[in-house]
Write an enzyme that holds these catalytic residues in place. Sequence first.
Site, PDB file in Angstrom:
ATOM      1  N   SER A 105      -6.313   4.837  -2.731  1.00  0.00           N
ATOM      2  CA  SER A 105      -7.156   4.675  -2.091  1.00  0.00           C
ATOM      3  C   SER A 105      -8.208   5.942  -2.713  1.00  0.00           C
ATOM      4  O   SER A 105      -7.563   6.828  -3.134  1.00  0.00           O
ATOM      5  CB  SER A 105      -7.322   5.078  -0.417  1.00  0.00           C
ATOM      6  OG  SER A 105      -8.367   5.630   0.034  1.00  0.00           O
ATOM      7  N   TYR A 151      -3.731   7.744   7.454  1.00  0.00           N
ATOM      8  CA  TYR A 151      -4.276   6.971   6.314  1.00  0.00           C
ATOM      9  C   TYR A 151      -4.319   7.931   5.102  1.00  0.00           C
ATOM     10  O   TYR A 151      -3.660   7.676   3.893  1.00  0.00           O
ATOM     11  CB  TYR A 151      -5.503   6.287   6.617  1.00  0.00           C
ATOM     12  CG  TYR A 151      -6.046   5.131   5.457  1.00  0.00           C
ATOM     13  CD1 TYR A 151      -5.439   3.791   5.357  1.00  0.00           C
ATOM     14  CD2 TYR A 151      -6.875   5.599   4.578  1.00  0.00           C
ATOM     15  CE1 TYR A 151      -5.906   3.141   4.426  1.00  0.00           C
ATOM     16  CE2 TYR A 151      -7.261   4.826   3.547  1.00  0.00           C
ATOM     17  CZ  TYR A 151      -6.877   3.422   3.401  1.00  0.00           C
ATOM     18  OH  TYR A 151      -7.212   2.617   2.613  1.00  0.00           O
TER      19      TYR A 151
HETATM   20  P1  NAP Z   1      -7.402  -6.127   4.801  1.00  0.00           P
HETATM   21  O1  NAP Z   1      -8.526  -7.226   4.573  1.00  0.00           O
HETATM   22  O2  NAP Z   1      -7.264  -5.390   6.178  1.00  0.00           O
HETATM   23  O3  NAP Z   1      -6.076  -6.494   4.097  1.00  0.00           O
HETATM   24  C1  NAP Z   1      -4.813  -5.825   4.433  1.00  0.00           C
HETATM   25  C2  NAP Z   1      -3.768  -6.693   3.897  1.00  0.00           C
HETATM   26  O4  NAP Z   1      -2.512  -5.993   4.261  1.00  0.00           O
HETATM   27  C3  NAP Z   1      -3.725  -7.944   4.827  1.00  0.00           C
HETATM   28  O5  NAP Z   1      -3.178  -9.155   4.164  1.00  0.00           O
HETATM   29  C4  NAP Z   1      -2.933  -7.749   5.914  1.00  0.00           C
HETATM   30  O6  NAP Z   1      -2.162  -8.853   6.698  1.00  0.00           O
HETATM   31  C5  NAP Z   1      -1.642  -7.004   5.163  1.00  0.00           C
HETATM   32  N1  NAP Z   1      -0.894  -6.469   6.117  1.00  0.00           N
HETATM   33  C6  NAP Z   1      -1.097  -5.163   6.878  1.00  0.00           C
HETATM   34  N2  NAP Z   1      -0.204  -5.218   7.648  1.00  0.00           N
HETATM   35  C7  NAP Z   1       0.990  -5.827   7.235  1.00  0.00           C
HETATM   36  C8  NAP Z   1       2.413  -5.922   7.802  1.00  0.00           C
HETATM   37  N3  NAP Z   1       2.891  -5.283   8.785  1.00  0.00           N
HETATM   38  N4  NAP Z   1       2.891  -6.872   6.912  1.00  0.00           N
HETATM   39  C9  NAP Z   1       2.401  -7.792   6.234  1.00  0.00           C
HETATM   40  N5  NAP Z   1       1.168  -7.645   5.800  1.00  0.00           N
HETATM   41  C10 NAP Z   1       0.425  -6.430   6.363  1.00  0.00           C
HETATM   42  O7  NAP Z   1      -7.981  -4.872   3.902  1.00  0.00           O
HETATM   43  P2  NAP Z   1      -8.182  -4.672   2.284  1.00  0.00           P
HETATM   44  O8  NAP Z   1      -9.428  -3.987   2.180  1.00  0.00           O
HETATM   45  O9  NAP Z   1      -8.193  -5.918   1.581  1.00  0.00           O
HETATM   46  O10 NAP Z   1      -6.976  -3.842   1.762  1.00  0.00           O
HETATM   47  C11 NAP Z   1      -5.903  -3.897   1.077  1.00  0.00           C
HETATM   48  C12 NAP Z   1      -5.277  -2.665   0.472  1.00  0.00           C
HETATM   49  O11 NAP Z   1      -6.452  -1.844  -0.078  1.00  0.00           O
HETATM   50  C13 NAP Z   1      -4.845  -1.606   1.612  1.00  0.00           C
HETATM   51  O12 NAP Z   1      -3.744  -1.063   1.124  1.00  0.00           O
HETATM   52  C14 NAP Z   1      -5.958  -0.751   1.665  1.00  0.00           C
HETATM   53  O13 NAP Z   1      -5.647   0.539   2.325  1.00  0.00           O
HETATM   54  C15 NAP Z   1      -6.617  -0.710   0.521  1.00  0.00           C
HETATM   55  N6  NAP Z   1      -7.912   0.021   0.228  1.00  0.00           N
HETATM   56  C16 NAP Z   1      -8.823  -0.710   0.622  1.00  0.00           C
HETATM   57  C17 NAP Z   1     -10.335  -0.245   0.689  1.00  0.00           C
HETATM   58  C18 NAP Z   1     -11.320  -0.862   1.120  1.00  0.00           C
HETATM   59  O14 NAP Z   1     -12.530  -0.277   1.066  1.00  0.00           O
HETATM   60  N7  NAP Z   1     -11.445  -2.000   1.713  1.00  0.00           N
HETATM   61  C19 NAP Z   1     -10.373   0.890   0.008  1.00  0.00           C
HETATM   62  C20 NAP Z   1      -9.367   1.818  -0.393  1.00  0.00           C
HETATM   63  C21 NAP Z   1      -8.099   1.095  -0.552  1.00  0.00           C
HETATM   64  P3  NAP Z   1      -2.807  -9.769   7.939  1.00  0.00           P
HETATM   65  O15 NAP Z   1      -4.097 -10.178   7.372  1.00  0.00           O
HETATM   66  O16 NAP Z   1      -1.597 -10.400   8.534  1.00  0.00           O
HETATM   67  O17 NAP Z   1      -3.205  -8.282   9.022  1.00  0.00           O
END
Ligand code: NAP
Length: 251
Positions: A143, A156
Amino acid sequence: MQNPFDLSGKVAIVTGANTGIGQAIALSLAQAGADIAAVGRTPAEETVAKVRALGRKAEIVSADLSTIEPIQRVVDETLAKLGGLDILVNNAGIIRRADSVDFTEEDWDAVIDTNLKVLFFLCQAAGRHMLSQGAGKIVNIASLLSFQGGIRVPSYTASKSGVAGLTKLLANEWAAKGVNVNAIAPGYIATNNTAALQADEQRNRQIQERIPAGRWGEARDVGGAAVFLSSQAANYIHGHILAVDGGWLAR
Ligand code: NAP
């Protein structure tokens, strides 16, 4: 000449592949030729259907990644269902927001467990297999808060700073053994994870104004970086945290 980004014949685990960045990465890896183990607690049916429509194999591996309990099974099931394991994308992650003075132990533990502890032990389990075959690519999703402090997200920030550190540590241990460990640091990407920020009119405007590219990222913006770091084009890249942030960190 062979395409250096070709992933034909490779098998990739993508955690949290049902939505957002994980789904986009799974589809990008499949477009590059990889078969996909879609790992998560919500069945990634849509992702699997889209990967199969691209002519690649895809299997759901159900696992709640809030504890390390399912980790060895995730690796074993991937090997059994898809016949190999060449790429691991540790994408699953959560975020909890509250002022640091009010932040609870529950919000601390939940985020650290999923984003950092489980990520490490999945690297370990997949890494054992990759080390035994002398080849593999691990891509951890870090991140901007691997570099910056953030605000109201202490667990986080701690977890993602930890992901950057672990990525470098594992690279140091495994680089000479054919296993590349790198990370992607997405900027502000429009997904469920950032829904609260997008909904906050003032924060949304402030964020967009600060991004040199002038827009939020799309999940698919992260996919190409994942293909690159999973491919032989990245064979000499170890312990790197690649920002995909529309220029945010350059500012
Ligand atoms: P998201 O749409 O909330 O997706 C998160 C994913 O993680 C979902 O598939 C969720 O599954 C899964 N997950 C969470 N807890 C879990 C658990 N206990 N067991 C299995 N799966 C789990 O968010 P995203 O933005 O795509 O995030 C993906 C990654 O990118 C994360 O690591 C996040 O920190 C990172 N990130 C995102 C951003 C951003 O701006 N969006 C920026 C920097 C980093 P469920 O659908 O079942 O909850």
